[in-house]
Design a protein around this motif. Structure first.
Motif, PDB file in Angstrom:
ATOM      1  N   PHE A  59      43.595  48.211  34.384  1.00 13.97           N
ATOM      2  CA  PHE A  59      42.704  47.567  33.423  1.00 13.97           C
ATOM      3  C   PHE A  59      42.218  48.614  32.421  1.00 13.97           C
ATOM      4  O   PHE A  59      41.682  49.660  32.797  1.00 13.97           O
ATOM      5  CB  PHE A  59      41.533  46.913  34.153  1.00 13.97           C
ATOM      6  N   THR A  60      42.428  48.319  31.133  1.00 14.02           N
ATOM      7  CA  THR A  60      42.242  49.317  30.092  1.00 14.02           C
ATOM      8  C   THR A  60      41.580  48.709  28.856  1.00 14.02           C
ATOM      9  O   THR A  60      41.782  47.538  28.540  1.00 14.02           O
ATOM     10  CB  THR A  60      43.616  49.897  29.688  1.00 14.02           C
TER      11      THR A  60
ATOM     12  N   PRO B   6      46.662  37.003  36.528  1.00 17.42           N
ATOM     13  CA  PRO B   6      47.676  37.883  37.131  1.00 17.42           C
ATOM     14  C   PRO B   6      48.422  38.674  36.065  1.00 17.42           C
ATOM     15  O   PRO B   6      48.748  38.152  34.999  1.00 17.42           O
ATOM     16  CB  PRO B   6      48.602  36.895  37.846  1.00 17.42           C
ATOM     17  N   VAL B   7      48.661  39.940  36.339  1.00 18.72           N
ATOM     18  CA  VAL B   7      49.406  40.785  35.411  1.00 18.72           C
ATOM     19  C   VAL B   7      50.887  40.481  35.574  1.00 18.72           C
ATOM     20  O   VAL B   7      51.428  40.542  36.669  1.00 18.72           O
ATOM     21  CB  VAL B   7      49.146  42.277  35.691  1.00 18.72           C
ATOM     22  N   SER B   8      51.528  40.157  34.462  1.00 17.10           N
ATOM     23  CA  SER B   8      52.948  39.824  34.520  1.00 17.10           C
ATOM     24  C   SER B   8      53.653  40.405  33.302  1.00 17.10           C
ATOM     25  O   SER B   8      53.021  40.679  32.279  1.00 17.10           O
ATOM     26  CB  SER B   8      53.149  38.305  34.564  1.00 17.10           C
TER      27      SER B   8
ATOM     28  N   ALA C  56      35.223  40.770  34.884  1.00 18.92           N
ATOM     29  CA  ALA C  56      34.965  40.574  36.320  1.00 18.92           C
ATOM     30  C   ALA C  56      35.676  39.335  36.861  1.00 18.92           C
ATOM     31  O   ALA C  56      35.235  38.702  37.822  1.00 18.92           O
ATOM     32  CB  ALA C  56      33.459  40.480  36.591  1.00 18.92           C
ATOM     33  N   MET C  57      36.807  38.990  36.241  1.00 17.50           N
ATOM     34  CA  MET C  57      37.578  37.823  36.682  1.00 17.50           C
ATOM     35  C   MET C  57      38.240  38.101  38.019  1.00 17.50           C
ATOM     36  O   MET C  57      38.584  39.237  38.340  1.00 17.50           O
ATOM     37  CB  MET C  57      38.659  37.491  35.635  1.00 17.50           C
ATOM     38  N   ASN C  58      38.423  37.051  38.785  1.00 18.10           N
ATOM     39  CA  ASN C  58      39.206  37.153  40.005  1.00 18.10           C
ATOM     40  C   ASN C  58      40.650  37.487  39.615  1.00 18.10           C
ATOM     41  O   ASN C  58      41.198  36.853  38.702  1.00 18.10           O
ATOM     42  CB  ASN C  58      39.148  35.833  40.764  1.00 18.10           C
ATOM     43  N   PRO C  59      41.280  38.459  40.238  1.00 16.14           N
ATOM     44  CA  PRO C  59      42.658  38.824  39.867  1.00 16.14           C
ATOM     45  C   PRO C  59      43.621  37.650  39.868  1.00 16.14           C
ATOM     46  O   PRO C  59      44.581  37.626  39.101  1.00 16.14           O
ATOM     47  CB  PRO C  59      43.045  39.861  40.928  1.00 16.14           C
TER      48      PRO C  59
ATOM     49  N   ASN D 237      40.245  49.051  40.514  1.00 19.34           N
ATOM     50  CA  ASN D 237      39.840  47.737  41.014  1.00 19.34           C
ATOM     51  C   ASN D 237      38.985  46.928  40.035  1.00 19.34           C
ATOM     52  O   ASN D 237      38.565  45.809  40.365  1.00 19.34           O
ATOM     53  CB  ASN D 237      39.093  47.845  42.358  1.00 19.34           C
ATOM     54  N   ALA D 238      38.701  47.480  38.831  1.00 18.15           N
ATOM     55  CA  ALA D 238      37.990  46.690  37.831  1.00 18.15           C
ATOM     56  C   ALA D 238      38.941  45.654  37.247  1.00 18.15           C
ATOM     57  O   ALA D 238      40.151  45.878  37.159  1.00 18.15           O
ATOM     58  CB  ALA D 238      37.445  47.589  36.727  1.00 18.15           C
TER      59      ALA D 238
END
Length: 217
Positions: A87-88, A148-150, A141-144, A136-137
């Motif tokens: 997360f950046t 989802p990262v895709s 503050a969304m639930n992963p 872990n950020a």
């Protein structure tokens, strides 16, 4: 410049009115690293307009308190590679930053996945700075599972001009839509000029060197 490592400096960065201040941590071949007391800032040297010792000494963090492993081959591209999936925060243009994840890195641009702008193509030459968040950020503050990262579903070209050619006929937003004239139908991308049809049906021409970001709404 290396003599300023472990000292507080202030920078003038292209496109940013407020000077950037922090503890100079490291300098690579084409990028430098600052610590602002909370986070690491990675700034490509291309956009360094001026650097000097800070006349205002910032209280708090000392170099000895910062966990940093010097790298002999610190570079902009290596920083991007290490940032993939993390997360950046990125600053590119205007008064806003964008938040999300680097997902793909090509020759002269990279793809950034944002919960607000979705897949954004970012010209490497226009990134002003990159700030990784703590482990872990997540964005907002969304639930992963909510974001989802895709990898992008679009077919990626090696260069930005080739990618723009693939987007001909699509509705596009340039430079995060900071100007309404940079939103429209991409009619042609014949390097070095691109033509966009705006909402009113008029043609807008733009040199590709001024394309900082592009995304499809």
């Amino acid at each position: 410049m290396r003599s300023y490592i472990n000292r507080y400096v202030e920078l003038s960065v292209s496109g940013k009115r407020i000077r950037v201040r922090g503890l100079l941590i490291d300098i690579g071949s084409d990028i430098m690293v600052l610590h602002d007391g909370e986070r690491f800032l990675y700034l490509p040297l291309l956009h360094l307009q001026q650097m000097s010792l800070s006349v205002k000494q910032e209280p708090g963090v000392e170099f000895s308190e910062i966990s940093w492993e010097p790298s002999q081959d610190l570079s902009y591209r290596k920083v991007l590679m290490n940032a993939k999936g993390m997360f950046t925060e990125l600053y590119i243009t205007g008064n806003q930053s964008i938040h999300g994840y680097v997902t793909s890195i090509m020759n002269d641009f990279f793809v950034f996945q944002s919960p607000v702008f979705h897949s954004v193509l970012i010209a490497m030459r226009h990134l002003k700075y990159l700030i990784p968040y703590r482990p872990n950020a997540t964005p907002y503050a969304m639930n992963p599972t909510s974001f989802p990262v895709s990898t992008p579903t679009m077919a990626l070209a090696r260069t930005l001009d080739q990618q723009l050619k693939k987007l001909e006929g699509e509705l596009v937003v340039f430079n995060l839509g900071e100007h309404p004239g940079k939103i429209g139908l991409l009619k042609s991308a014949d390097t070095p000029m691109i033509e966009v049809i705006t909402s009113g049906g008029a043609s807008m021409f733009m040199h590709i060197d001024h394309v900082q970001t592009v995304h499809c709404p």
